[in-house]
Design a protein around this motif. Structure first.
Motif, PDB file in Angstrom:
ATOM      1  N   GLU A  64      46.071   3.193   9.520  1.00  0.00           N
ATOM      2  CA  GLU A  64      44.881   3.581   8.767  1.00  0.00           C
ATOM      3  C   GLU A  64      44.679   5.085   8.825  1.00  0.00           C
ATOM      4  O   GLU A  64      45.216   5.781   9.696  1.00  0.00           O
ATOM      5  CB  GLU A  64      43.642   2.875   9.337  1.00  0.00           C
ATOM      6  CG  GLU A  64      43.711   1.357   9.269  1.00  0.00           C
ATOM      7  CD  GLU A  64      42.553   0.702   9.997  1.00  0.00           C
ATOM      8  OE1 GLU A  64      41.822   1.429  10.700  1.00  0.00           O
ATOM      9  OE2 GLU A  64      42.391  -0.521   9.864  1.00  0.00           O
ATOM     10  N   ASN A  65      43.870   5.569   7.898  1.00  0.00           N
ATOM     11  CA  ASN A  65      43.533   6.985   7.848  1.00  0.00           C
ATOM     12  C   ASN A  65      42.740   7.385   9.088  1.00  0.00           C
ATOM     13  O   ASN A  65      41.771   6.724   9.461  1.00  0.00           O
ATOM     14  CB  ASN A  65      42.715   7.262   6.581  1.00  0.00           C
ATOM     15  CG  ASN A  65      42.377   8.727   6.417  1.00  0.00           C
ATOM     16  OD1 ASN A  65      43.020   9.594   6.993  1.00  0.00           O
ATOM     17  ND2 ASN A  65      41.362   9.006   5.620  1.00  0.00           N
ATOM     18  N   SER A  68      38.533  11.216   9.427  1.00  0.00           N
ATOM     19  CA  SER A  68      37.261  10.596   9.075  1.00  0.00           C
ATOM     20  C   SER A  68      36.184  11.597   8.696  1.00  0.00           C
ATOM     21  O   SER A  68      35.120  11.215   8.240  1.00  0.00           O
ATOM     22  CB  SER A  68      36.759   9.752  10.251  1.00  0.00           C
ATOM     23  OG  SER A  68      36.639  10.551  11.409  1.00  0.00           O
ATOM     24  N   GLU A 111      34.868  14.459   0.644  1.00  0.00           N
ATOM     25  CA  GLU A 111      35.624  13.313   1.115  1.00  0.00           C
ATOM     26  C   GLU A 111      36.725  13.771   2.056  1.00  0.00           C
ATOM     27  O   GLU A 111      37.270  14.858   1.916  1.00  0.00           O
ATOM     28  CB  GLU A 111      36.245  12.562  -0.069  1.00  0.00           C
ATOM     29  CG  GLU A 111      35.219  12.019  -1.051  1.00  0.00           C
ATOM     30  CD  GLU A 111      35.891  11.377  -2.244  1.00  0.00           C
ATOM     31  OE1 GLU A 111      37.144  11.349  -2.267  1.00  0.00           O
ATOM     32  OE2 GLU A 111      35.175  10.920  -3.136  1.00  0.00           O
ATOM     33  N   ASP A 114      43.136  11.677   2.674  1.00  0.00           N
ATOM     34  CA  ASP A 114      43.862  10.452   2.998  1.00  0.00           C
ATOM     35  C   ASP A 114      45.100  10.859   3.791  1.00  0.00           C
ATOM     36  O   ASP A 114      46.141  11.196   3.226  1.00  0.00           O
ATOM     37  CB  ASP A 114      44.247   9.715   1.719  1.00  0.00           C
ATOM     38  CG  ASP A 114      44.987   8.415   2.001  1.00  0.00           C
ATOM     39  OD1 ASP A 114      45.260   8.126   3.187  1.00  0.00           O
ATOM     40  OD2 ASP A 114      45.301   7.695   1.043  1.00  0.00           O
ATOM     41  N   CYS A 115      44.982  10.814   5.110  1.00  0.00           N
ATOM     42  CA  CYS A 115      46.046  11.344   5.959  1.00  0.00           C
ATOM     43  C   CYS A 115      47.278  10.452   5.993  1.00  0.00           C
ATOM     44  O   CYS A 115      48.363  10.926   6.322  1.00  0.00           O
ATOM     45  CB  CYS A 115      45.518  11.567   7.379  1.00  0.00           C
ATOM     46  SG  CYS A 115      44.506  13.053   7.515  1.00  0.00           S
ATOM     47  N   HIS A 117      48.577   9.000   3.313  1.00  0.00           N
ATOM     48  CA  HIS A 117      49.332   9.484   2.156  1.00  0.00           C
ATOM     49  C   HIS A 117      49.906  10.872   2.422  1.00  0.00           C
ATOM     50  O   HIS A 117      51.061  11.159   2.083  1.00  0.00           O
ATOM     51  CB  HIS A 117      48.428   9.515   0.925  1.00  0.00           C
ATOM     52  CG  HIS A 117      49.080  10.113  -0.283  1.00  0.00           C
ATOM     53  ND1 HIS A 117      50.036   9.445  -1.013  1.00  0.00           N
ATOM     54  CD2 HIS A 117      48.938  11.334  -0.867  1.00  0.00           C
ATOM     55  CE1 HIS A 117      50.446  10.219  -2.009  1.00  0.00           C
ATOM     56  NE2 HIS A 117      49.792  11.368  -1.942  1.00  0.00           N
ATOM     57  N   GLU A 118      49.103  11.730   3.039  1.00  0.00           N
ATOM     58  CA  GLU A 118      49.559  13.097   3.307  1.00  0.00           C
ATOM     59  C   GLU A 118      50.739  13.104   4.271  1.00  0.00           C
ATOM     60  O   GLU A 118      51.717  13.834   4.078  1.00  0.00           O
ATOM     61  CB  GLU A 118      48.405  13.921   3.878  1.00  0.00           C
ATOM     62  CG  GLU A 118      48.722  15.402   4.052  1.00  0.00           C
ATOM     63  CD  GLU A 118      48.862  16.141   2.732  1.00  0.00           C
ATOM     64  OE1 GLU A 118      49.375  17.277   2.755  1.00  0.00           O
ATOM     65  OE2 GLU A 118      48.463  15.588   1.688  1.00  0.00           O
TER      66      GLU A 118
END
Length: 336
Positions: A64-65, A68, A111, A114-115, A117-118
């Protein structure tokens, strides 16, 4: 048995039952909690804009990301940052903003990055596959394994063999029905295989190879499901036939912290030693950092347990203590 001894045995049984139930609650909490975190930092990800670095959280259900919080920077930088991510929002104009009569919170719509994805984007440059393809079988069967362990703990909490066998028979039947119904009858395994193949082709799309992976995922998951049901039968028969076998009902789940680290390290090895030749940069196969701080090119990597792992460690301690107490009871003949 003397009344005093009976009272002592009853007290020990209550302690064992209490420790086991506490461990069960901790295990359930750990399943839904982030267990390990990994972060990347680099000069091109300044701390004021990326206070967490490029951070992700691993758990028993997947990845998960971990970013936060919104970037700690100006609104102009925030909106530029969001535009780079494809966010549809109005460009900040300082002149028009100054003319507004009411002040607004300039960061209220910010926001977090999205780590996941990054990090996938960063990793694919060296030929690393998307993180989402890691541990696909484990992610599908982990809830049933936790259910299996949960039934074992409920059985262990019973001091009498007959009650223990009854609880385990009902519990194992329920877990098996849940697993078969969800994976095969409702088609969740097929749906996940399709999702998995889509993730696997996000950066390196080789349809034939990915189709083989999807087929292997379904075959291995089916095999694990059958093996898990066989393990339920073996455990039930073992408790029925072998007196000391019941100690394994708590001892095996107590090894969960070790199981997690072994599986986690194994998948890190897979990612570091199966680099795709289509990567923009060529690097030698490597072992990503399992625990501590590492270095890959200009990136510093951090890998540490998170609070979910603390829950499984506490669970393990409770179960080991409960196992020792139950072993003492069995030697004294106050538990079966």
């Amino acid at each position: 048995m003397q009344p005093q001894n009976t009272a002592a045995a009853s007290k020990q049984s209550l302690i064992v039952r209490g420790l086991t139930l506490i461990a069960l609650v901790l295990m359930i909490g750990a399943y839904f909690s982030p267990t390990w975190w990994v972060a990347l930092t680099a000069p091109n990800y300044p701390e004021d804009a990326f206070p967490d670095g490029i951070r992700i959280h691993f758990s028993f259900t997947g990845v998960e990301n971990g970013c936060s919080t919104a970037p700690k920077t100006s609104r102009l930088m925030t909106e530029t940052f969001q535009e780079d991510l494809g966010s549809q929002k109005e460009r900040y104009n300082p002149i028009l903003e100054a003319q507004k009569k009411q002040k607004t919170d300039v960061n209220k719509n910010a926001e977090a990055l999205d780590c996941v994805h990054e990090m996938n984007t960063i990793n694919h440059y060296v030929g690393m596959h998307p993180i989402g393809i890691g541990a696909p079988v484990e992610r599908q069967v982990s809830r049933y394994i936790f259910g299996f362990f949960g039934v074992m703990l409920l059985g262990f909490a019973m001091a009498k063999r007959k009650a223990r066998l009854t609880v385990m028979a009902i519990g194992f039947a329920a877990v098996a029905a849940w697993m078969v119904g969800e994976l095969f009858v409702m088609g969740k395994l097929q749906s996940y295989a399709e999702y998995y193949m889509g993730e696997a082709g996000a950066f390196f799309n080789e349809p034939e190879r990915i189709a083989e992976w999807g087929s292997m995922l379904k075959s291995v998951t089916t095999g694990v499901a059958v093996g898990l049901m066989a393990a339920m039968a073996v455990v039930w028969v073992g408790v029925w036939k072998i007196r000391g076998f019941s100690l394994l009902l708590a001892f095996v789940p107590a090894l969960l912290p070790i199981f997690f680290v072994i599986d986690y390290a194994g998948w890190l090895w897979f990612f570091g030693h199966n680099l795709h030749p289509w990567g923009a940069f060529t690097v030698k196969p490597f072992m990503p950092t399992v625990f501590g701080v590492g270095k890959v090119a200009q990136f510093s990597t951090y890998s540490y347990p998170y609070w979910g792992y603390l829950l499984v460690v506490l669970m393990s301690l409770c179960l080991l203590l409960a196992t020792l107490l139950r072993r003492k009871q069995m030697r004294e003949g106050t538990a079966e």
